[in-house]
Every structure is written in structure tokens, then in C-alpha cells.
Design a protein around this motif. Structure first.
Motif, mmCIF file in Angstrom:
data_model
loop_
_atom_site.group_PDB
_atom_site.id
_atom_site.type_symbol
_atom_site.label_atom_id
_atom_site.label_comp_id
_atom_site.label_asym_id
_atom_site.label_seq_id
_atom_site.Cartn_x
_atom_site.Cartn_y
_atom_site.Cartn_z
ATOM 1 N N ARG A 1 0.824 -1.219 0.000
ATOM 2 C CA ARG A 1 0.000 0.000 0.000
ATOM 3 C C ARG A 1 0.855 1.264 0.000
ATOM 4 O O ARG A 1 0.500 2.271 -0.610
ATOM 5 N N TRP A 2 1.986 1.197 0.675
ATOM 6 C CA TRP A 2 2.909 2.337 0.759
ATOM 7 C C TRP A 2 3.353 2.782 -0.633
ATOM 8 O O TRP A 2 3.483 3.974 -0.910
ATOM 9 N N LEU A 3 3.579 1.800 -1.537
ATOM 10 C CA LEU A 3 4.018 2.125 -2.894
ATOM 11 C C LEU A 3 2.847 2.513 -3.789
ATOM 12 O O LEU A 3 3.014 3.287 -4.731
ATOM 13 N N LYS A 4 1.678 1.972 -3.499
ATOM 14 C CA LYS A 4 0.503 2.341 -4.291
ATOM 15 C C LYS A 4 0.173 3.814 -4.113
ATOM 16 O O LYS A 4 -0.257 4.488 -5.051
ATOM 17 N N GLU A 5 0.372 4.324 -2.892
ATOM 18 C CA GLU A 5 0.055 5.723 -2.611
ATOM 19 C C GLU A 5 1.032 6.669 -3.297
ATOM 20 O O GLU A 5 0.662 7.777 -3.685
ATOM 21 N N HIS B 1 7.215 6.595 -5.968
ATOM 22 C CA HIS B 1 8.624 6.957 -5.801
ATOM 23 C C HIS B 1 9.164 6.556 -4.428
ATOM 24 O O HIS B 1 10.354 6.684 -4.164
ATOM 25 N N ARG B 2 8.305 6.070 -3.557
ATOM 26 C CA ARG B 2 8.762 5.641 -2.239
ATOM 27 C C ARG B 2 9.538 4.330 -2.336
ATOM 28 O O ARG B 2 9.418 3.588 -3.307
ATOM 29 N N GLY B 3 10.297 4.030 -1.304
ATOM 30 C CA GLY B 3 11.014 2.763 -1.229
ATOM 31 C C GLY B 3 10.645 2.025 0.043
ATOM 32 O O GLY B 3 10.065 2.595 0.968
ATOM 33 N N ILE B 4 10.958 0.736 0.086
ATOM 34 C CA ILE B 4 10.716 -0.054 1.293
ATOM 35 C C ILE B 4 11.943 -0.902 1.595
ATOM 36 O O ILE B 4 12.748 -1.196 0.710
#
Length: 311
Positions: free
Chosen positions: A298-302, A305-308
């Protein structure tokens, strides 16, 4: 005609029309008017003992005409009543905290403390959002309960506490503030806002003095628990499990393999399976963990450009 002053109580905020023994409240434009915990955008007829909130936290109890009044005890309509009603309208209650009850049927005191912290911070968060809009900071503040639905490795509930999630509405950067940090920043915001009302510009504030600014930080997205019983028999474990945030929201799906192996790293096969786990007492057990897939993050769907990082 009378005027009220508060954060975001507008010069023309709402009108109250008294006609034929009926009182109608009418919000102007996007002015925030809440009746009995629910925001209104159109005219609303007021009933005896209706609760009104104007702006962020200015609460009023409407007393109807003499013919409508009875022998009601209005002392219960205190500040906490207003905020509890507002929280309930937003879907938050003591029961949502998973309140365990004692012998008297009353919620656990620690859970009640978290609930009261929540309702006391609600108007402060509303004011912080309104000041953010005033200063065009593009920040959104949200009240959250840490460990709302998480347990430790033994299945016991983790201690719950209030936190504030801060979201940049343009870059989608996220920060997590503790209750104490938020309260401290809120005081600084109020000082800045008062200077703004006194005519001082907010454009000359450097980052270090800006209560809305924070450097980018690492955010803990969530945890996943798996049962390791099969390892007691030296059997390979293949599991698909949810990665849950501290609020109990699914953040991703993990596909995991846990494989018992020798000290040299050789995976155990069927011939290494033990029938009785007692055979392993006193022996060293080594296993490899393989995270094969991380799906639906979900973090990337929002914000793509974010990473995990998984670890």
C-alpha cells in the motif's frame, strides 16, 4: 449580531435564523459547523439540547424554547461529551480500542486513558490542520492509535498509545509524531499563528524555527507474524501472511519460506524430518528465511517513488 474569535471561525461563519419558534443554523461557504458530531453543509433545524461545534473546537449547547424544555440534567454535556460524540461519529470509541473489562464491567483504566488522550487531542489536531491551511504548508495531521490491533510474538496485546501521523499532501512524505512532540509543536504553531495575526509574515521563518518542518525519516510500516511449529519437526515452512501496520491495517502480503538447514547451509530434506520434537532438545537449530514475494504494498501504491526495506 455577535462575533466569535478562534482558529478558523470566519467573520461570516454561520447564521442562526429564528422563525415561527424554529431555529435554523446555516453555515456560510466551507465554514465548519458540526451538529451532534456530524458536519453539516446545508441548513439544519436545531432541537433542544443539540450540540454545536463552530470552527475547530468552540462548543455550544442549544437550549430550546421554554415549551421544549424539561427537567433534563445538562451537566453531562461537558467538553468530554462533545469530543466523545465527535469521535463516535468518526468511528472511534472505547470498544474500538479492544477494551477489556474488569469484574465491574468497566473498561480497563489503561484503555480509558488512551481514549481520553484521543478525544483531548482531537481539537488540537483540527487546529493544526487549519493553521497548516492558513500557512499553505500542505500538511495533513491525523490522529492514530499505535498498536491498535497488534500483538507480540506470544499473542498478547501491545501497549496502546496515541500518535499523530503527518502527511505532506504534495510529496506524500510521512512522519510519525509522539503525543508529546505534537503538543510541543502545537504550542509553537500557536505562537507563529499569533504573530501572523499581528501582521508578521511567515515567509521569513527558517527551517529550524518552523514548527511544521521535519527532516525526512524512516517509517515503520508494519510487522508480520508466522507460526514456527513445523520447524520443531525440521520441516520446511511455506507461508503467506499479512504485513499489518500498528493500526491493524494490511500494508502488504508476504510470501515466506523458512527452511531448516545444516551448519554448512544445506537445506534439510524429508530424511531429516523428526517425529518427536524432544529429539531436538539441546541441539542447535539453523534455518534460512527467504522472503519470496512482497505483494500489494500500500505504501508504494500511494506514491510510487517511495522505497521499502524488509528486515
Amino acid at each position: 449580531m455577535f462575533g466569535l474569535t478562534n482558529v478558523r471561525i470566519l467573520p461570516r461563519h454561520a447564521s442562526f435564523i429564528n422563525s415561527d419558534n424554529k431555529v435554523i443554523v446555516k453555515p456560510f461557504g466551507k465554514a465548519k459547523v458540526i451538529v451532534n458530531g456530524v458536519a453539516i453543509v446545508m441548513n439544519a433545524k436545531l432541537q433542544h439540547l443539540d450540540r454545536l461545534i463552530l470552527g475547530s473546537n468552540s462548543g455550544y449547547l442549544y437550549i430550546g424554547f421554554p415549551a421544549e424544555r424539561g427537567a433534563e440534567d445538562i451537566s453531562k454535556f461537558d467538553y468530554d461529551f462533545f469530543q466523545s460524540e465527535l469521535a463516535a461519529a468518526e468511528g472511534f470509541s472505547v470498544d474500538k480500542l479492544g477494551a477489556s473489562h474488569n469484574k465491574n464491567g468497566k473498561p480497563d483504566p489503561s484503555v480509558l486513558a488512551v481514549f481520553h488522550d484521543y478525544i483531548k487531542l482531537m481539537p488540537l489536531v483540527a487546529e493544526a490542520n487549519q493553521m497548516s491551511d492558513e500557512f499553505k504548508k500542505n500538511l495533513k495531521f491525523e490522529l492514530k492509535v499505535k498498536n491498535l490491533a497488534l500483538t507480540d510474538s506470544r499473542g498478547y496485546d501491545l501497549q496502546k498509545e496515541i500518535m499523530v501521523k503527518v502527511i505532506n499532501k504534495i510529496t506524500y512524505e510521512v512522519w510519525i509524531w509522539s503525543k508529546s512532540k505534537f503538543i510541543n509543536r502545537k504550542f509553537l504553531m500557536e505562537e507563529l499563528y499569533q504573530r501572523f495575526l499581528d501582521g508578521e509574515t511567515s515567509q521569513n521563518i527558517d527551517r529550524e524555527s518552523d514548527p511544521f518542518w521535519d527532516p525526512v525519516e524512516i517509517i515503520h510500516l508494519g510487522s508480520a507474524h508466522i507460526w514456527l511449529q513445523s520447524l520443531a519437526y525440521c520441516m520446511k515452512l511455506e507461508e503467506q501472511t499479512e504485513l499489518l501496520s500498528c493500526e491493524g491495517v494490511e500494508e502488504a502480503i508476504l510470501v515466506i519460506n523458512v527452511t531448516p538447514c545444516s551448519s554448512s547451509g544445506r537445506p534439510f530434506g524429508e530424511e531429516d524430518i523428526v517425529i518427536d520434537p524432544l529429539e531436538l532438545l539441546g541441539r542447535k537449530i539453523i534455518f534460512q528465511i527467504h522472503i519470496l514475494q512482497c505483494l500489494g504494498v500500500r505504501w508504494l501504491k500511494e506514491a510510487t517513488h517511495r522505497g521499502i526495506q524488509i528486515g
